[in-house]
Design a protein around this motif. Sequence first.
Motif, PDB file in Angstrom:
ATOM      1  N   GLU A  20     -10.408   6.309  -8.003  1.00  0.00           N
ATOM      2  CA  GLU A  20     -10.586   5.620  -6.729  1.00  0.00           C
ATOM      3  C   GLU A  20     -10.396   4.113  -6.863  1.00  0.00           C
ATOM      4  O   GLU A  20     -11.260   3.313  -6.495  1.00  0.00           O
ATOM      5  N   LEU A  21      -9.241   3.744  -7.446  1.00  0.00           N
ATOM      6  CA  LEU A  21      -8.887   2.330  -7.619  1.00  0.00           C
ATOM      7  C   LEU A  21      -7.695   2.015  -6.725  1.00  0.00           C
ATOM      8  O   LEU A  21      -6.963   2.922  -6.318  1.00  0.00           O
ATOM      9  N   PRO A  22      -7.465   0.728  -6.416  1.00  0.00           N
ATOM     10  CA  PRO A  22      -6.292   0.364  -5.609  1.00  0.00           C
ATOM     11  C   PRO A  22      -5.002   0.849  -6.279  1.00  0.00           C
ATOM     12  O   PRO A  22      -4.822   0.687  -7.490  1.00  0.00           O
ATOM     13  N   SER A  23      -4.072   1.434  -5.474  1.00  0.00           N
ATOM     14  CA  SER A  23      -2.922   2.114  -6.062  1.00  0.00           C
ATOM     15  C   SER A  23      -1.936   1.159  -6.747  1.00  0.00           C
ATOM     16  O   SER A  23      -1.528   1.392  -7.888  1.00  0.00           O
TER      17      SER A  23
ATOM     18  N   SER B  26      -5.208   6.036  -9.888  1.00  0.00           N
ATOM     19  CA  SER B  26      -5.750   5.488  -8.661  1.00  0.00           C
ATOM     20  C   SER B  26      -6.528   6.553  -7.885  1.00  0.00           C
ATOM     21  O   SER B  26      -7.602   6.307  -7.348  1.00  0.00           O
ATOM     22  N   TYR B  27      -5.991   7.790  -7.855  1.00  0.00           N
ATOM     23  CA  TYR B  27      -6.632   8.880  -7.119  1.00  0.00           C
ATOM     24  C   TYR B  27      -7.925   9.314  -7.806  1.00  0.00           C
ATOM     25  O   TYR B  27      -8.970   9.438  -7.164  1.00  0.00           O
TER      26      TYR B  27
ATOM     27  N   GLY C 140       0.134   5.863 -12.479  1.00  0.00           N
ATOM     28  CA  GLY C 140      -0.713   4.917 -11.755  1.00  0.00           C
ATOM     29  C   GLY C 140      -1.338   5.547 -10.527  1.00  0.00           C
ATOM     30  O   GLY C 140      -2.517   5.347 -10.230  1.00  0.00           O
ATOM     31  N   LEU C 141      -0.542   6.355  -9.807  1.00  0.00           N
ATOM     32  CA  LEU C 141      -1.070   7.033  -8.619  1.00  0.00           C
ATOM     33  C   LEU C 141      -2.185   7.995  -9.003  1.00  0.00           C
ATOM     34  O   LEU C 141      -3.208   8.100  -8.326  1.00  0.00           O
TER      35      LEU C 141
ATOM     36  N   CYS D 130       4.737   4.914 -12.151  1.00  0.00           N
ATOM     37  CA  CYS D 130       4.267   5.089 -10.766  1.00  0.00           C
ATOM     38  C   CYS D 130       3.402   6.341 -10.642  1.00  0.00           C
ATOM     39  O   CYS D 130       2.339   6.308 -10.017  1.00  0.00           O
TER      40      CYS D 130
ATOM     41  N   SER E 184      -3.202  -0.229  -9.964  1.00  0.00           N
ATOM     42  CA  SER E 184      -3.291   0.829 -10.970  1.00  0.00           C
ATOM     43  C   SER E 184      -1.925   1.089 -11.601  1.00  0.00           C
ATOM     44  O   SER E 184      -1.811   1.274 -12.826  1.00  0.00           O
TER      45      SER E 184
ATOM     46  N   ASN F  39       0.852  -1.173   0.000  1.00  0.00           N
ATOM     47  CA  ASN F  39       0.000   0.000   0.000  1.00  0.00           C
ATOM     48  C   ASN F  39       0.886   1.220   0.000  1.00  0.00           C
ATOM     49  O   ASN F  39       1.346   1.689   1.040  1.00  0.00           O
TER      50      ASN F  39
ATOM     51  N   CYS G  75      -0.992   0.599 -15.501  1.00  0.00           N
ATOM     52  CA  CYS G  75      -0.458   1.720 -16.278  1.00  0.00           C
ATOM     53  C   CYS G  75       0.823   1.300 -16.997  1.00  0.00           C
ATOM     54  O   CYS G  75       1.026   1.631 -18.165  1.00  0.00           O
TER      55      CYS G  75
END
Lengths: 253, 278
Positions: free
Chosen positions: B241-244, B237-238, B233-234, B230, B247, B123, B251
């Motif tokens: 609202e998906l798991p980081s 994810s933000y 993907g972040l 990275c 994601s 996480n 990506c």
Amino acid sequence: MEPLIAIEHLTYGYEQRAVVEDVSLRIVPEDFILLIGPNGGGKTTLLKLILGIISPWSGTIRFRGDAEGRLGYVPQFANFNRTFPISVLDMVLTGCLNRENYYLSRRRNADREKAAATLAKLGLIERQGSNISDLSGGQLQRVLIARALVSDPLILFLDEPTTSMDASSQSGLLELIDSLRAHMAIVVVTHDPTPYAHRYDHIACLNRELHYHRRGELDSPTLEKVYGCPVEILGHGIPHTLLPRHARRGDRP
Amino acid sequence: MSEVLSYGFIQHAILAGIMASVVCGVIGPFIVARRMVFISGGLSHTAFGGLGIAYWLGIHPLLGATVFVLAAAVLIARIHEKNLNQNDLAIGILWAVGVAIGIIFIHLTPGYAPDLMTFLFGNILTVSPGDLLVTLLLVLTVTATVVVLYRGFVAVALDEEYAKARRLPVASLKMGLMVLTALSIVTLIQVVGILLVIALLTIPVAIASELTRDFRRIMLLSILCGIFTCLAGLLVSYVAELPSGASIILCGGALLGLVRIGNRLFAGRKSPPPTLRQ
């Protein structure tokens, strides 16, 4: 003459089976040895033992004081894994590495010049920036030869250098070998000795055990025959062959 | 957007992603060239066993994982060295047994049970300043070692037999590479999870290999591709609202697909396939 390498009673095998058994061999300066024998007879294994790639079960390999770090090795190019992304020049430069200079990334300009000069000698200077995966088989082999020559070896080992080569590349390679003979001992591993019939000093037949012959054992009329029927050179003791039958294991002094 | 960047946990996540990308970009090209991807997968799952035992004993998880991974790395390196043709088998067994040990010990640990998904995907949004410091130490260790031993590592990855014939300490160099891989994995799974470590060791290298065929440039481009992946993907994810972790991996996969398609369309017609792909 003090030999560059003196091999005594070398034995090695895979699992329980000996592939190379009780092999003794001396390589003197400027010697040209043909190491012949059937496939699976242990030729490449013997080469790897001499080069220190594998360690023998028993027996010794002694090097003349200055010779140990000065072995050039040209592996079979058909088996070479070309997936590593590296340029021709950098590949040749790896031939300059030894146990003193493999760490820290500084590279001497002298090495670079030497590598370029070696590539020029082999007619590859215009490909120095190419990736090794872009080369033809013959070009890759010349790069492998350049990598072996860049360290000024005292002995050059070539494993099946003329296998699967067309006639013109083959004669180019033979000319190169001729030009190197004055500078180093050469050991050629081959299952087909024909192209070297006019060149060698000693011939070593390896089929688990090693049998060693001087050039004199093959006089010039019979050399003509070697060209005619190259397979015969391996057929010791069979009628119409060029060499007498080997002593059996128990007969030897 | 600038408001997002002001959150401490987002800053930590970005820093963690950058540092993980540097480590993976430096070591990943060697792992791919030496065909050690499966070994890395095995090591990272073996680490899970160490984590489980550490939780059960109540010691720091990193300690347990490090011991397990280093032991597994030495074991695999030795099996490889002895040419027993059992490398593949050994890795598969270590992989499964490692995970099983982890699950059993986490089950046996009374009270708080960490979520297993955290180990798989990590996480990145909960990275602590302590994790960041350890990761920074890893970045420095791995980068410094590779800079110092670069020529030796390249010689071994290119042609192990020739390196032996040149009297290079091949077994030590191989072991060194294995230990660096193990240390990287063990540190990074705390930060980004097992799957993201494997993704960062492979996907950026694959992208970089599409774009260049010089080993140093592959390393550099792998780092950049990892960082880009990275960050993208972040962001995904933000926004979605998906798991980081997942994601970031997707990506990377999407970027690899795009680069390959682009390569075929624009430059691919005459150039032979890139070299690091298998």
